[in-house]
Design a protein around this motif. Structure first.
Motif, short mmCIF file in Angstrom:
data_model
loop_
_atom_site.label_atom_id
_atom_site.label_comp_id
_atom_site.label_asym_id
_atom_site.label_seq_id
_atom_site.Cartn_x
_atom_site.Cartn_y
_atom_site.Cartn_z
N ASP A 132 2.27 4.74 0.97
CA ASP A 132 2.04 5.74 1.97
C ASP A 132 1.28 7.00 1.69
N TYR A 133 0.24 7.42 2.36
CA TYR A 133 -0.60 8.45 1.93
C TYR A 133 0.12 9.51 1.94
N ARG A 134 1.36 9.94 2.85
CA ARG A 134 2.15 10.86 2.56
C ARG A 134 3.03 11.21 1.01
N LYS A 168 0.59 14.47 -5.27
CA LYS A 168 -0.41 15.31 -5.46
C LYS A 168 -0.15 16.86 -5.67
N GLU A 184 4.11 7.42 -8.53
CA GLU A 184 3.13 8.20 -8.25
C GLU A 184 2.60 9.44 -9.06
N ASP A 229 2.44 15.58 5.15
CA ASP A 229 1.73 14.62 6.53
C ASP A 229 0.41 15.28 6.95
N GLU A 250 -3.63 16.85 6.46
CA GLU A 250 -4.96 16.33 5.82
C GLU A 250 -4.94 17.07 4.33
N ARG A 282 1.63 9.79 -1.51
CA ARG A 282 0.49 10.11 -2.61
C ARG A 282 0.12 11.76 -2.39
N ASN A 283 0.28 12.35 -1.10
CA ASN A 283 -0.04 13.65 -1.07
C ASN A 283 1.17 14.42 -1.61
N TYR A 338 8.39 14.86 5.04
CA TYR A 338 6.96 14.96 4.93
C TYR A 338 6.24 16.14 5.66
N MET A 391 0.77 -1.28 0.15
CA MET A 391 0.25 0.01 0.00
C MET A 391 0.77 1.04 -0.13
#
Length: 370
Positions: free
Chosen positions: A3-5, A11, A40, A168, A170, A7-8, A162, A1
């Motif tokens: 890391d959401y960071r 973005k 990504e 890191d 929202e 992906r951020n 991050y 998976m």
């Protein structure tokens, strides 16, 4: 998976930094280490209808090039490289080395020759950027080599990167918009002044900035961002400055730099380590001895030096100047094959603008932020 960071961060690059549109071509250059981020960014770019051109390299390849290249190879500029920088809509450069000292053993003269040869590419890049024809960003990605340079574990360094980029949080884009507003208030005030004087331990330096444009680095071109900068009048720098952090150029680190300026030109240069390299780079060309940029570091999420200029020049409570090329959009006219940033801690210093105190203890006075 993923890391959401991560992906951020991708973005931020695609949506905020270079704001990719359908049909635009984007050059993405990274290292083997940065493939997770490259992947990504490519994913998000193509989802928006943009066309990515990817170049993956490695420090060992760069080392081999410099080690074995003859002068005719060093001075060659590829027509393909020239075409790329002349035509793409956006350029993303990922700073993610696997080895931070790959060029430490290379003859500085070879680095100078190559820098001089590629000046044409730099001028095309800067000119297109100044005209708004080229969107670009340099973005950091955490690697073990950078963590070692910073004296941190890889996990702590990832957290550091991050946090510095707000990846890191929202809504990192909103964070950068907020910081950008604050930085623009500062540049609005700085634009009213003609002369700045930096005074404190290890510094007594004056520069004129009348008529020059102050720019806020809100993360569009550097991720992380967090500085305000301009180009001083080319013949205006007077005084001296001692830099607190090591300054690296093409992988060669110089420590304890002290520069003395007269009529805008470095007339004395000293260093406690690699002084010969410093002096060699100062002789790259006529513009290498002049200041192309003066700036304030204002990213207070960056609280320590990491031996990585992308972060260190943004440390909250610092100033830095760059020897060499000026950014055209500031109104600067200095031309050089180098643009070498050097950082000064300002937490015990003051800055006066036209004789009035505007900055102390590492921060601008509140009235500039009102």
């Amino acid at each position: 998976m993923v890391d959401y960071r991560l992906r951020n961060l991708a973005k931020l690059v695609v949506d905020y930094c270079v704001d990719l549109k359908a049909g635009e071509e984007v050059s993405i250059e990274g290292t083997v280490e940065s493939i997770p981020l490259v992947r990504e960014i490519v994913k998000q770019a193509v989802q928006r209808g943009s066309y990515p051109i990817v170049k993956i390299t490695d420090e060992s390849i760069t080392e081999v090039f410099y080690k074995y290249a003859t002068t005719n190879v060093l001075t060659h500029v590829s027509s393909l490289e020239k075409e790329l920088v002349s035509r793409v809509n956006a350029m993303v450069s990922i700073h993610a080395p696997s080895h931070t000292k790959a060029l430490a053993g290379i003859d500085p003269e070879k680095l100078r020759i190559r820098s001089t040869a590629t000046r044409e590419l730099s001028e095309i890049f800067l000119s297109r950027s100044a005209r708004g024809e080229l969107k670009w960003v340099v973005v950091a990605y955490p690697t073990r080599a950078l963590a070692q340079e910073a004296g941190m574990s890889i996990e702590d360094y990832e957290d550091f990167v991050y946090r510095a980029t707000f990846a890191d949080t929202e809504n990192p884009v909103a964070k950068w918009v907020e910081l950008g507003d604050k930085l623009r208030k500062i540049t609005t005030h700085l634009s009213k002044f003609n002369e700045l004087r930096f005074v404190g331990p290890g510094v007594d330096l004056s520069v004129r900035v009348d008529g020059r444009v102050w720019i806020s680095d809100d993360g569009k071109n550097n991720m992380p961002g967090g500085e305000v900068f301009t180009a001083p009048i080319e013949d205006s720098a007077e005084g001296y400055v001692e830099f607190d952090y090591p300054a690296a150029w093409r992988g060669v680190e110089v420590e304890g730099i002290k520069l003395k300026f007269k009529r805008g030109v470095v007339v004395e240069a000293q260093a406690t380590r690699n002084e010969d390299f410093l002096k060699k780079m100062l002789n790259t060309d006529e513009g290498a001895r002049r200041v192309g940029e003066i700036a304030f570091g204002l990213n207070y999420n960056i609280t320590r030096a990491t031996r990585n200029i992308l972060f260190d020049e943004k440390i909250g409570g610092t100033m830095h100047l760059a020897l060499g090329a000026a950014y055209m959009e500031t109104g600067g006219t200095n031309v050089s094959a180098i643009h070498w940033d050097m950082i000064k801690d300002m937490k015990r210093a003051r800055v006066y603008a036209d004789g009035d105190l505007i900055y102390e203890n590492g921060e601008f006075l509140e009235e500039l932020l009102g």
